[in-house]
Design a protein around this motif. Structure first.
Motif, PDB file in Angstrom:
ATOM      1  N   ILE A  53     -64.125  18.417  -0.667  1.00  8.13           N
ATOM      2  CA  ILE A  53     -64.395  19.413   0.375  1.00  8.13           C
ATOM      3  C   ILE A  53     -64.999  20.639  -0.300  1.00  8.13           C
ATOM      4  N   ASP A  54     -66.170  21.037   0.142  1.00  8.16           N
ATOM      5  CA  ASP A  54     -66.869  22.152  -0.487  1.00  8.16           C
ATOM      6  C   ASP A  54     -66.200  23.461  -0.099  1.00  8.16           C
ATOM      7  N   LEU A  55     -65.547  24.092  -1.047  1.00  7.23           N
ATOM      8  CA  LEU A  55     -64.833  25.339  -0.768  1.00  7.23           C
ATOM      9  C   LEU A  55     -65.516  26.527  -1.438  1.00  7.23           C
ATOM     10  N   GLU A  56     -66.766  26.343  -1.824  1.00  9.04           N
ATOM     11  CA  GLU A  56     -67.430  27.395  -2.596  1.00  9.04           C
ATOM     12  C   GLU A  56     -67.430  28.725  -1.857  1.00  9.04           C
ATOM     13  N   ARG A  57     -67.674  28.657  -0.542  1.00 10.74           N
ATOM     14  CA  ARG A  57     -67.734  29.907   0.221  1.00 10.74           C
ATOM     15  C   ARG A  57     -66.392  30.257   0.858  1.00 10.74           C
ATOM     16  N   SER A  58     -65.379  29.487   0.548  1.00 12.10           N
ATOM     17  CA  SER A  58     -64.065  29.736   1.144  1.00 12.10           C
ATOM     18  C   SER A  58     -63.315  30.789   0.344  1.00 12.10           C
ATOM     19  N   PRO A  59     -62.481  31.551   1.022  1.00 13.41           N
ATOM     20  CA  PRO A  59     -61.547  32.388   0.262  1.00 13.41           C
ATOM     21  C   PRO A  59     -60.589  31.497  -0.535  1.00 13.41           C
ATOM     22  N   GLU A  60     -59.794  32.101  -1.389  1.00 14.28           N
ATOM     23  CA  GLU A  60     -58.780  31.349  -2.117  1.00 14.28           C
ATOM     24  C   GLU A  60     -57.869  30.634  -1.117  1.00 14.28           C
ATOM     25  N   VAL A  61     -57.407  29.456  -1.497  1.00 20.00           N
ATOM     26  CA  VAL A  61     -56.486  28.707  -0.645  1.00 20.00           C
ATOM     27  C   VAL A  61     -55.214  28.467  -1.440  1.00 20.00           C
ATOM     28  N   MET A  62     -54.080  28.673  -0.800  1.00 21.47           N
ATOM     29  CA  MET A  62     -52.809  28.433  -1.462  1.00 21.47           C
ATOM     30  C   MET A  62     -51.947  27.545  -0.579  1.00 21.47           C
ATOM     31  N   ALA A  63     -51.348  26.540  -1.182  1.00 19.36           N
ATOM     32  CA  ALA A  63     -50.421  25.670  -0.457  1.00 19.36           C
ATOM     33  C   ALA A  63     -49.000  26.141  -0.739  1.00 19.36           C
ATOM     34  N   VAL A  64     -48.177  26.164   0.301  1.00 14.30           N
ATOM     35  CA  VAL A  64     -46.762  26.522   0.144  1.00 14.30           C
ATOM     36  C   VAL A  64     -45.933  25.384   0.724  1.00 14.30           C
ATOM     37  N   GLU A  65     -44.809  25.118   0.081  1.00 10.18           N
ATOM     38  CA  GLU A  65     -44.057  23.910   0.404  1.00 10.18           C
ATOM     39  C   GLU A  65     -42.739  24.239   1.091  1.00 10.18           C
ATOM     40  N   ASN A  66     -42.520  23.604   2.231  1.00 10.08           N
ATOM     41  CA  ASN A  66     -41.213  23.723   2.883  1.00 10.08           C
ATOM     42  C   ASN A  66     -40.212  22.798   2.199  1.00 10.08           C
ATOM     43  N   SER A  67     -38.948  23.153   2.281  1.00  7.90           N
ATOM     44  CA  SER A  67     -37.897  22.326   1.696  1.00  7.90           C
ATOM     45  C   SER A  67     -36.637  22.547   2.519  1.00  7.90           C
ATOM     46  N   ALA A  68     -35.596  21.812   2.169  1.00  6.28           N
ATOM     47  CA  ALA A  68     -34.318  22.066   2.831  1.00  6.28           C
ATOM     48  C   ALA A  68     -33.966  23.524   2.539  1.00  6.28           C
ATOM     49  N   GLY A  69     -33.791  24.330   3.560  1.00  6.16           N
ATOM     50  CA  GLY A  69     -33.403  25.715   3.336  1.00  6.16           C
ATOM     51  C   GLY A  69     -34.559  26.694   3.263  1.00  6.16           C
ATOM     52  N   LEU A  70     -35.810  26.227   3.364  1.00  2.78           N
ATOM     53  CA  LEU A  70     -36.950  27.153   3.310  1.00  2.78           C
ATOM     54  C   LEU A  70     -38.062  26.662   4.240  1.00  2.78           C
ATOM     55  N   HIS A  71     -38.453  27.516   5.171  1.00  4.79           N
ATOM     56  CA  HIS A  71     -39.520  27.163   6.118  1.00  4.79           C
ATOM     57  C   HIS A  71     -40.562  28.275   6.153  1.00  4.79           C
ATOM     58  N   HIS A  72     -41.819  27.923   5.830  1.00  2.85           N
ATOM     59  CA  HIS A  72     -42.908  28.897   5.867  1.00  2.85           C
ATOM     60  C   HIS A  72     -43.601  28.878   7.216  1.00  2.85           C
ATOM     61  N   MET A  73     -44.101  30.031   7.609  1.00  2.00           N
ATOM     62  CA  MET A  73     -44.836  30.167   8.868  1.00  2.00           C
ATOM     63  C   MET A  73     -45.982  31.139   8.602  1.00  2.00           C
ATOM     64  N   ILE A  74     -47.208  30.735   8.984  1.00  2.00           N
ATOM     65  CA  ILE A  74     -48.394  31.509   8.639  1.00  2.00           C
ATOM     66  C   ILE A  74     -48.884  32.315   9.834  1.00  2.00           C
ATOM     67  N   ALA A 117     -55.100  39.338   3.147  1.00  2.00           N
ATOM     68  CA  ALA A 117     -56.162  39.677   2.190  1.00  2.00           C
ATOM     69  C   ALA A 117     -57.029  38.472   1.853  1.00  2.00           C
ATOM     70  N   ASP A 118     -57.137  38.130   0.579  1.00  4.44           N
ATOM     71  CA  ASP A 118     -58.144  37.169   0.117  1.00  4.44           C
ATOM     72  C   ASP A 118     -57.644  35.740   0.034  1.00  4.44           C
ATOM     73  N   LEU A 119     -56.420  35.479   0.496  1.00  3.88           N
ATOM     74  CA  LEU A 119     -55.905  34.117   0.404  1.00  3.88           C
ATOM     75  C   LEU A 119     -55.660  33.530   1.786  1.00  3.88           C
ATOM     76  N   ARG A 120     -55.877  32.220   1.883  1.00  2.43           N
ATOM     77  CA  ARG A 120     -55.568  31.484   3.105  1.00  2.43           C
ATOM     78  C   ARG A 120     -54.474  30.493   2.758  1.00  2.43           C
ATOM     79  N   TYR A 121     -53.517  30.315   3.668  1.00  4.26           N
ATOM     80  CA  TYR A 121     -52.343  29.506   3.369  1.00  4.26           C
ATOM     81  C   TYR A 121     -52.289  28.239   4.212  1.00  4.26           C
ATOM     82  N   ILE A 122     -51.823  27.176   3.577  1.00  2.00           N
ATOM     83  CA  ILE A 122     -51.545  25.936   4.292  1.00  2.00           C
ATOM     84  C   ILE A 122     -50.126  25.505   3.918  1.00  2.00           C
TER      85      ILE A 122
END
Lengths: 230, 108
Positions: A100-121, A178-183
């Protein structure tokens, strides 16, 4: 938002041609729609961009769907080494291993859910969204109601999405200011041991990757075999 | 302080910081609901051009350190409804952050 995708090519004299009929809204255009149209037409008239280039860009945007994200999450569930690389440098890994061409994309960061932790963007300031892996954001993601309530009363918002999490699970809201996008990598559902990446991908929804729901389960798998009758 | 390339990073993960309360005119990327709040640096994202300049077609240089800063919800919203472990994090540029000495309590 219709404004960024409308494609009127008539002049300003309000003659309604055949092209207008299929796109005309019952309501008058908003100020932003008029501004967008005026700027687009000026850029075309001045030869800075062509209508075809704009259309190609729209096609490019429309071609991005949550399917990219579904495959990425399914592989992260299946391959711990891949997941490690993804968590360390999502943008490079998504480019190198999914093409996937991300050259023009902002930084991308993946965050991981686990037992006891839930992320919401959320993006409280505008509507920043990892478009290159999730496509066009849903309308609610861009509404002020979600943007303001997600940071202030996330548990109530989650409950409205049908997601009720225990009190000992930390709800960690990420405001992409800011400059990061989260999944979000949702938790892998139980009962999926030995499933192929393709089968797992069907359990990964757009909303789960935004973090307003959890992944589907084998019971809610859209591809599950119908139970035998009788 | 850590120096990477030409950029000096004033903060590191674990440092407690307070978000400035100034109200500048023009574009900025610091949400109002976090101004004046005390949080903890959890990630150093790197150096990025200053969006307050970029918004006006200026080059946004020199690049600024950008951090993920995490806040307890109960500190951000005095009427927060939810367990005390819930948090909210945002990505904030260094010129909005001031150090908080160890031992200074959050203004809850």
């Amino acid at each position: 938002m219709h404004g960024e995708h409308d494609h009127h090519d008539h002049g300003h004299d309000h003659d309604h041609d055949a092209h207008d009929a299929i796109e005309a809204d019952a309501r008058p255009p908003t100020e932003f729609e008029m501004l967008e149209q005026a700027i687009r037409e000026l850029l075309i008239e001045k030869g800075i961009v062509t209508a075809a280039e704009i259309q190609r860009q729209i096609d490019d945007m429309d071609s991005r769907t949550p399917m990219h994200g579904q495959k990425i999450v399914a592989r992260a569930w299946s391959d711990p080494a891949f997941k490690g690389r993804l968590l360390a440098n999502a943008k490079r890994v998504i480019h190198d291993e999914f093409g996937i061409d991300l050259e023009r994309s902002p930084e991308v960061m993946a965050v991981e859910n686990s037992a006891g932790l839930h992320h919401m963007i959320v993006c409280t300031l505008c509507s920043c969204y990892p478009r290159l892996v999730l496509g066009i954001p849903p309308a609610w993601y861009k509404k002020k109601a979600y943007r303001s309530r997600a940071v202030k009363e996330p548990r109530q918002v989650l409950a409205e999405f049908g997601t009720v999490l225990p009190d000992d699970t930390e709800i960690r809201v990420l405001d992409s200011t800011a400059d990061l996008r989260y999944i979000v990598i949702p938790r892998r559902p139980q009962g999926t041991e030995g499933w192929s990446e393709e089968r797992l991908a069907a359990l990964v929804t757009r909303d789960a990757m935004i973090g307003v729901t959890e992944a589907r389960t084998p019971a809610t798998d859209p591809h599950r075999e119908a139970p035998a009758v009788g | 302080m850590t120096v990477r390339g030409n950029v000096a990073f004033r903060f590191k993960p674990g440092d407690r910081v307070r978000v400035d309360t100034r109200i500048p005119t023009g574009h900025c990327r610091t949400p109002f609901y976090l101004r004046g709040k005390v949080g903890t640096v959890v990630l150093v994202h790197g150096a990025f051009r200053n969006p307050e300049d970029l918004a006006y077609y200026r080059p946004g240089l020199p690049e600024l350190p950008l951090y993920m800063v995490r806040f307890p919800q109960a500190h951000v919203w005095l009427d927060y409804v939810g367990p005390s472990g819930d948090t909210v994090a945002a990505d904030l540029y260094e010129h909005w952050l001031t150090p908080v000495a160890a031992g200074v309590r959050d203004a809850r």
